[in-house]
Design an enzyme around this catalytic site. Structure first.
Site, PDB file in Angstrom:
ATOM      1  N   TYR A  68      -3.643  -1.763   6.355  1.00 35.06           N
ATOM      2  CA  TYR A  68      -4.816  -2.367   6.988  1.00 35.06           C
ATOM      3  C   TYR A  68      -4.409  -3.253   8.165  1.00 35.06           C
ATOM      4  O   TYR A  68      -5.151  -3.385   9.129  1.00 35.06           O
ATOM      5  CB  TYR A  68      -5.585  -3.219   5.974  1.00 35.06           C
ATOM      6  CG  TYR A  68      -6.559  -2.441   5.137  1.00 35.06           C
ATOM      7  CD1 TYR A  68      -6.127  -1.431   4.288  1.00 35.06           C
ATOM      8  CD2 TYR A  68      -7.917  -2.722   5.190  1.00 35.06           C
ATOM      9  CE1 TYR A  68      -7.019  -0.727   3.515  1.00 35.06           C
ATOM     10  CE2 TYR A  68      -8.815  -2.027   4.416  1.00 35.06           C
ATOM     11  CZ  TYR A  68      -8.373  -1.023   3.579  1.00 35.06           C
ATOM     12  OH  TYR A  68      -9.260  -0.332   2.817  1.00 35.06           O
ATOM     13  N   LYS A  70       3.864   4.035  -5.250  1.00 35.35           N
ATOM     14  CA  LYS A  70       4.246   5.435  -4.970  1.00 35.35           C
ATOM     15  C   LYS A  70       5.727   5.411  -4.615  1.00 35.35           C
ATOM     16  O   LYS A  70       6.147   5.837  -3.535  1.00 35.35           O
ATOM     17  CB  LYS A  70       3.352   5.963  -3.824  1.00 35.35           C
ATOM     18  CG  LYS A  70       3.486   7.436  -3.527  1.00 35.35           C
ATOM     19  CD  LYS A  70       2.861   8.341  -4.578  1.00 35.35           C
ATOM     20  CE  LYS A  70       3.177   9.793  -4.284  1.00 35.35           C
ATOM     21  NZ  LYS A  70       2.784  10.700  -5.380  1.00 35.35           N
ATOM     22  N   ASP A 121      -1.018   8.186  -8.022  1.00 33.88           N
ATOM     23  CA  ASP A 121      -1.761   9.416  -8.357  1.00 33.88           C
ATOM     24  C   ASP A 121      -1.972   9.505  -9.864  1.00 33.88           C
ATOM     25  O   ASP A 121      -3.053   9.846 -10.348  1.00 33.88           O
ATOM     26  CB  ASP A 121      -1.057  10.665  -7.783  1.00 33.88           C
ATOM     27  CG  ASP A 121       0.453  10.699  -8.005  1.00 33.88           C
ATOM     28  OD1 ASP A 121       1.013   9.697  -8.484  1.00 33.88           O
ATOM     29  OD2 ASP A 121       1.060  11.746  -7.705  1.00 33.88           O
ATOM     30  N   ASP A 131      -7.855  -0.421  -2.667  1.00 27.10           N
ATOM     31  CA  ASP A 131      -9.178  -0.075  -2.134  1.00 27.10           C
ATOM     32  C   ASP A 131      -9.713   1.162  -2.845  1.00 27.10           C
ATOM     33  O   ASP A 131     -10.847   1.192  -3.323  1.00 27.10           O
ATOM     34  CB  ASP A 131      -9.076   0.175  -0.628  1.00 27.10           C
ATOM     35  CG  ASP A 131     -10.404   0.589  -0.030  1.00 27.10           C
ATOM     36  OD1 ASP A 131     -11.413  -0.065  -0.353  1.00 27.10           O
ATOM     37  OD2 ASP A 131     -10.439   1.567   0.732  1.00 27.10           O
ATOM     38  N   ASP A 187     -12.767   1.464  -6.148  1.00 26.79           N
ATOM     39  CA  ASP A 187     -14.004   2.249  -6.097  1.00 26.79           C
ATOM     40  C   ASP A 187     -14.088   3.148  -7.326  1.00 26.79           C
ATOM     41  O   ASP A 187     -15.136   3.281  -7.946  1.00 26.79           O
ATOM     42  CB  ASP A 187     -14.074   3.115  -4.825  1.00 26.79           C
ATOM     43  CG  ASP A 187     -14.917   2.471  -3.740  1.00 26.79           C
ATOM     44  OD1 ASP A 187     -14.915   1.219  -3.659  1.00 26.79           O
ATOM     45  OD2 ASP A 187     -15.578   3.208  -2.978  1.00 26.79           O
TER      46      ASP A 187
HETATM   47  C1  IPM Z   1     -13.742  -3.036   0.317  1.00 27.90           C
HETATM   48  C2  IPM Z   1     -14.284  -2.278   1.501  1.00 27.90           C
HETATM   49  C3  IPM Z   1     -13.538  -2.710   2.734  1.00 27.90           C
HETATM   50  C4  IPM Z   1     -12.083  -2.357   2.536  1.00 27.90           C
HETATM   51  C5  IPM Z   1     -14.048  -2.103   4.054  1.00 27.90           C
HETATM   52  C6  IPM Z   1     -15.523  -2.353   4.230  1.00 27.90           C
HETATM   53  C7  IPM Z   1     -13.265  -2.602   5.243  1.00 27.90           C
HETATM   54  O1  IPM Z   1     -14.200  -0.905   1.305  1.00 27.90           O
HETATM   55  O2  IPM Z   1     -13.863  -4.272   0.287  1.00 27.90           O
HETATM   56  O3  IPM Z   1     -13.189  -2.409  -0.592  1.00 27.90           O
HETATM   57  O4  IPM Z   1     -11.674  -1.220   2.808  1.00 27.90           O
HETATM   58  O5  IPM Z   1     -11.335  -3.233   2.115  1.00 27.90           O
HETATM   59 MN    MN Z   2     -13.381  -0.337  -0.605  1.00 27.79          MN
END
Ligand code: IPM
Ligand code: MN
Length: 353
Positions: A142, A187, A219, A243, A247
């Site tokens: 990032y 990894k 993975d 990240d 999710d």
């Molecule tokens: C998160 C989001 C952010 C990230 C984006 C919006 C930049 O997906 O907080 O997980 O990738 O960190």
């Molecule tokens: Mn995210």
């Protein structure tokens, strides 16, 4: 305690859920005799529209003056669909993380029994799953050196020893307070940055003899989270892997609208829902305020105010049990409750307790 809270509501459903978070914070503070003052500041697309910067200097200063930031969400489709946009709302979020030194992102993955049927996983796999993902938040790809032209592009996954050590320490501290099991996700079979992580974790592990440390390739971890989410207690990983995995983690619980997070580090900590700004629902009073409200619980707990956090968690559970729920988690035939109504019910519960 005296709290100064910077409130960054942002975009989309942000302002609606932010209002409920603030109401809950105020109610709990009144109940326990804390003084709270709020300072509102702009960020995201809202701030781009107003001043051309998604994390303006005044907002940064408001954050630095505060004891904690209550953040909601940023993002607007008008930027997603415009590849030529020079500045994007998400840059505001990244700037906030970097400028506040928020290197540790704590994302709990907790299930709520009454919502397990909403999980894409089988009930028996997911029931009782309860783990925390600690995501490194200010390093890696990032923020590493980047390059792009028409023929080639790269992002650099840079990590230094102090960056790795400090996030692993956060991982170990959480593991110590929980079931004493830390999984370092990397990894290391391919990436040099991961090999450094693994080497440092192996050096540190003997300092935490009460914690069982294991290592897992990312993975494999992605697979294990689906096959056996109860395996995990605390996982710690780098920015990009975190990240993606968080999710995945948020959806196995059945509703993203319930998951809060904390980002902590060098300066003011930030508490925010995991979900995004859901622009399509803006202004409709249908967004679930619970992740934001639970972020307020995490805020109190950060300051070791456990009873305050507990009361909020009890209120949230009571609202779910009473089927006072926003449409996306409401039971069939259940009454309609909007963002405001759910927030008001929880505030009322807190006042009555
Ligand atoms: C998160 C989001 C952010 C990230 C984006 C919006 C930049 O997906 O907080 O997980 O990738 O960190
Ligand atoms: Mn995210």
């Amino acid at each position: 305690m005296n709290f100064k809270i910077a409130v960054l509501a942002g975009d989309g459903i942000g302002p609606e859920i932010s209002e409920q978070g603030v109401n809950v914070m105020t109610a709990v503070a009144e109940k326990f005799g804390h003084e709270v003052t709020y300072e509102y500041a702009i960020c995201g697309a809202d701030a781009i529209d107003k001043v051309g910067d998604p994390f303006p200097e005044e907002t940064f200063e408001a954050c630095m003056r505060a004891d904690a930031v209550l953040f909601s969400a940023v993002g607007d489709p008008k930027f997603d669909n415009d590849p030529t946009a020079k500045v994007r709302p998400e840059q505001g979020l990244l700037a906030m993380r970097k400028k506040l030194g928020l290197y540790a992102n704590v994302r709990p993955v907790e299930t709520f029994d009454c919502l397990i049927h909403k999980s894409p996983l089988k009930d028996e796999l997911v029931r009782g799953a309860d783990f925390i993902c600690i995501r490194e938040l200010t390093g890696g790809m990032y923020f590493g050196e980047k390059y792009q032209d028409n023929e080639k592009a790269y992002d650099t996954n840079f990590y230094s020893r102090p960056e790795v050590e400090r996030i692993l320490r956060v991982g170990y501290d959480y593991a110590r307070r929980r079931r004493k099991h830390l999984t370092v996700v990397d990894k290391a079979n391919v990436l040099a940055s991961s090999r450094l992580w693994r080497q440092i974790a192996k050096e540190m592990a003997p300092q935490y003899p009460d914690v069982e440390t294991d290592f897992m390739y990312v993975d494999n971890a992605a697979m294990r989270m689906i096959q056996d989410p109860r395996f995990f207690d605390v996982m710690v990983t780098e920015n990009t892997f975190g990240d993606i995995l968080t999710d995945e983690g948020s959806c196995i619980t059945g509703s993203m609208g319930l998951l809060p997070s904390a980002s902590t580090g060098e300066h003011t900590p930030v508490f925010e829902p995991i979900h995004g700004s859901w622009p399509q629902a803006k202004g409709q009073n249908i967004a679930n305020p619970l992740a934001q409200i639970l972020s307020v619980a995490m805020l109190f707990e950060y300051f070791n105010l456990e009873a305050e956090g507990r009361l909020i968690r009890d209120a949230v559970n009571a609202s779910l049990d009473a089927n006072v729920r926003t449409p996306e988690i409401q039971v069939e035939g259940g009454a309609h409750y909007g963002t405001r109504e759910v927030g008001a019910w929880i505030v009322d519960y807190i006042r009555r307790k």
